[in-house]
Design a protein around this motif. Structure first.
Motif, short mmCIF file in Angstrom:
data_model
loop_
_atom_site.label_atom_id
_atom_site.label_comp_id
_atom_site.label_asym_id
_atom_site.label_seq_id
_atom_site.Cartn_x
_atom_site.Cartn_y
_atom_site.Cartn_z
N VAL A 164 21.94 7.60 -19.81
CA VAL A 164 21.88 8.82 -20.62
C VAL A 164 22.71 8.60 -21.87
CG1 VAL A 164 21.60 10.32 -18.59
CG2 VAL A 164 23.87 9.90 -19.50
N SER A 165 22.48 9.44 -22.88
CA SER A 165 23.23 9.32 -24.12
C SER A 165 24.64 9.89 -23.96
CB SER A 165 22.51 10.07 -25.24
OG SER A 165 22.56 11.47 -24.99
N PRO B 219 22.04 16.24 -13.19
CA PRO B 219 20.65 15.79 -13.27
C PRO B 219 20.05 15.58 -11.88
CG PRO B 219 22.10 13.93 -13.57
CD PRO B 219 22.99 15.15 -13.41
N VAL B 220 18.77 15.86 -11.75
CA VAL B 220 18.01 15.51 -10.55
C VAL B 220 17.01 14.45 -11.00
CG1 VAL B 220 16.45 16.32 -8.75
CG2 VAL B 220 18.31 17.80 -9.55
N PRO C 215 15.30 10.84 -15.11
CA PRO C 215 15.74 12.24 -14.93
C PRO C 215 14.53 13.17 -14.99
CG PRO C 215 16.95 11.13 -16.71
CD PRO C 215 15.77 10.28 -16.38
N LEU C 216 14.44 14.11 -14.04
CA LEU C 216 13.31 15.03 -14.02
C LEU C 216 13.69 16.46 -14.30
CD1 LEU C 216 10.77 14.04 -11.24
CD2 LEU C 216 10.67 13.66 -13.68
N GLU C 217 14.88 16.87 -13.88
CA GLU C 217 15.30 18.25 -14.13
C GLU C 217 16.82 18.33 -14.16
OE1 GLU C 217 15.03 21.04 -10.66
OE2 GLU C 217 13.88 19.41 -9.76
N LYS C 218 17.31 19.47 -14.60
CA LYS C 218 18.75 19.70 -14.65
C LYS C 218 19.05 21.02 -13.95
CE LYS C 218 18.95 17.49 -19.20
NZ LYS C 218 19.21 17.72 -20.64
N VAL C 219 20.12 21.00 -13.16
CA VAL C 219 20.55 22.22 -12.50
C VAL C 219 22.05 22.39 -12.75
CG1 VAL C 219 18.78 22.12 -10.72
CG2 VAL C 219 20.97 21.04 -10.30
N ARG C 220 22.52 23.60 -12.60
CA ARG C 220 23.93 23.85 -12.83
C ARG C 220 24.67 23.94 -11.49
NH1 ARG C 220 25.67 28.00 -17.38
NH2 ARG C 220 24.96 26.17 -18.57
N GLY C 221 25.59 23.02 -11.29
CA GLY C 221 26.42 23.06 -10.09
C GLY C 221 26.01 22.02 -9.05
N ASP D 247 0.81 -1.22 0.00
CA ASP D 247 0.00 0.00 0.00
C ASP D 247 0.84 1.27 0.00
OD1 ASP D 247 -2.62 1.40 0.32
OD2 ASP D 247 -1.71 1.99 2.23
N ARG D 248 2.00 1.23 0.67
CA ARG D 248 2.79 2.44 0.87
C ARG D 248 4.00 2.58 -0.05
NH1 ARG D 248 0.80 6.61 2.57
NH2 ARG D 248 2.70 7.34 3.58
N LYS D 249 4.33 1.55 -0.81
CA LYS D 249 5.59 1.60 -1.56
C LYS D 249 5.64 2.71 -2.60
CE LYS D 249 4.36 -2.01 -4.97
NZ LYS D 249 4.64 -3.41 -5.39
N LEU D 250 4.51 3.11 -3.15
CA LEU D 250 4.52 4.21 -4.12
C LEU D 250 4.49 5.57 -3.44
CD1 LEU D 250 2.29 2.85 -7.01
CD2 LEU D 250 4.77 2.67 -6.67
N HIS D 251 4.60 5.56 -2.11
CA HIS D 251 4.74 6.81 -1.36
C HIS D 251 6.15 6.94 -0.77
CE1 HIS D 251 0.45 7.88 -1.53
NE2 HIS D 251 0.26 6.57 -1.51
N LEU D 252 7.04 6.05 -1.19
CA LEU D 252 8.43 6.11 -0.74
C LEU D 252 9.21 6.88 -1.79
CD1 LEU D 252 11.39 5.33 -0.06
CD2 LEU D 252 9.81 5.02 1.83
N ALA D 253 9.50 8.14 -1.51
CA ALA D 253 10.13 9.01 -2.50
C ALA D 253 11.64 8.78 -2.56
CB ALA D 253 9.85 10.48 -2.17
N HIS D 254 12.17 8.75 -3.79
CA HIS D 254 13.60 8.61 -4.06
C HIS D 254 14.03 9.84 -4.86
CE1 HIS D 254 11.95 4.55 -3.88
NE2 HIS D 254 13.13 3.97 -3.94
N TRP D 255 15.01 10.56 -4.35
CA TRP D 255 15.57 11.68 -5.13
C TRP D 255 17.09 11.51 -5.19
CZ3 TRP D 255 12.83 14.56 -8.25
CH2 TRP D 255 11.44 14.60 -8.05
N PHE D 256 17.60 11.50 -6.42
CA PHE D 256 19.02 11.22 -6.68
C PHE D 256 19.66 12.36 -7.46
CE2 PHE D 256 17.29 6.97 -6.28
CZ PHE D 256 18.33 6.15 -5.89
N THR D 257 20.95 12.51 -7.29
CA THR D 257 21.76 13.27 -8.24
C THR D 257 23.11 12.58 -8.34
OG1 THR D 257 22.52 15.47 -8.94
CG2 THR D 257 22.78 14.90 -6.60
#
Length: 290
Positions: free
Chosen positions: A178-179, A193-194, A205-211, A155-165
């Motif tokens: 990635v290519s 990449p975020v 990949p959801l977004e790109k930031v510099r630095g 029930d909860r596994k799709l509420h476990l957020a993962h954020w990577f860079t």
């Protein structure tokens, strides 16, 4: 009736947590220049700094599923001891590990019909998988049944957020994420990449930031946008690819912004790290959505 919780080494749990909750861990394998290693061995400390140093030196590293004979021996020993088994496995969207162990469990269930043998594809990785395993273990410790724990994880596994860079896109290129053009351009422009793990268990990949600093801050920004309240009461996991200072920086931001006190920091294991590279940084927490 007692039941055992089995997971795999991609859950990136510390030895202290494994021991505290009496977890069984199936080690995935990796090869360095053709020599095979286990990503986790009970009581043995893998020199992960050396592993990431070898990556930086350009060593050829490949990965593989758990050794099925060893996995069979581990799980069958639990069944023979009278335990039911709940396996919480590495995302099927990132590895064939879950499917391989699920087939093994099906065979063992037929051999031990008096036992309950079941599994959950966590669709999670690294500390995300580990955090689900930890919640499951705490529920078991509190007296929840195998069925109750299994259903809660489902029930909860799709509420476990993962954020990577990551710090170096070339490792993602080598892992097929990635290519070559994107990796080269990102390196030249200092683009980071975020990424997150989506509802199908894929790394996206959801977004790109510099630095680098901005990419680390972006992980915590996403936590602010979606984390379940009260955030201060959450357990938060952070994993890193040989960049402890950055992990502590992210932990500091989480403490400062949300008042979280229960934070675990650990390494990204070799099987995941072989694809993401040194400088990988990941943040995990419960959220309204992944």
């Amino acid at each position: 009736m007692s039941f055992a919780i089995v997971t795999d080494s991609s859950s990136n749990l510390t030895e202290e947590i494994i021991d505290r909750f009496d977890l069984s861990v199936l080690p995935l394998t990796f090869m360095v220049d053709g020599e095979e290693y286990r990503s986790y061995l009970k009581g043995a400390k893998t020199d992960l700094a050396q592993f990431y140093a070898m990556m930086r030196e350009g060593k050829v590293i490949t990965t593989s599923l758990p050794n099925l004979q060893e996995s069979r021996e581990t799980i069958e020993a639990l069944l023979k001891a009278g335990d039911d088994v709940l396996y919480l496995g590495f995302s099927s969207g990132l590895s064939g590990t879950y499917q391989a162990i699920e087939l093994l469990l099906s065979e063992l269930a037929g051999l031990y019909p008096e036992r309950t043998v079941t599994s959950v594809d966590t669709l999670a990785a690294s500390g995300g998988e580990g955090l689900l395993v930890t919640y499951a273990a705490k529920m078991r410790e509190g007296g929840a049944s195998l069925a109750e724990v299994r259903d809660w994880v489902e029930d909860r596994k799709l509420h476990l957020a993962h954020w990577f860079t990551v710090d170096d896109l070339m490792f993602l290129f080598r892992g097929g994420r990635v290519s070559r053009t994107a990796a080269w351009a990102g390196t030249m422009l200092n683009i980071k990449p975020v990424m997150h793990v989506d509802d199908e268990g894929h790394l996206i990949p959801l977004e790109k930031v510099r630095g680098r600093k901005k990419s680390l801050k972006a992980l915590v920004d996403h936590m602010e946008q979606t984390a379940d309240a009260p955030v201060a009461d959450q357990t938060v996991y952070i994993t890193h690819g040989d960049c402890l200072e950055d992990a502590e920086y992210v932990a500091g931001l989480v403490r400062e912004r949300f008042g979280v006190t229960d934070i675990m920091i650990n390494w990204v294991d070799p099987v995941i790290g072989a694809h993401s590279g040194p400088g990988t940084m990941a943040l995990f927490f419960l959220a309204s959505q992944r």
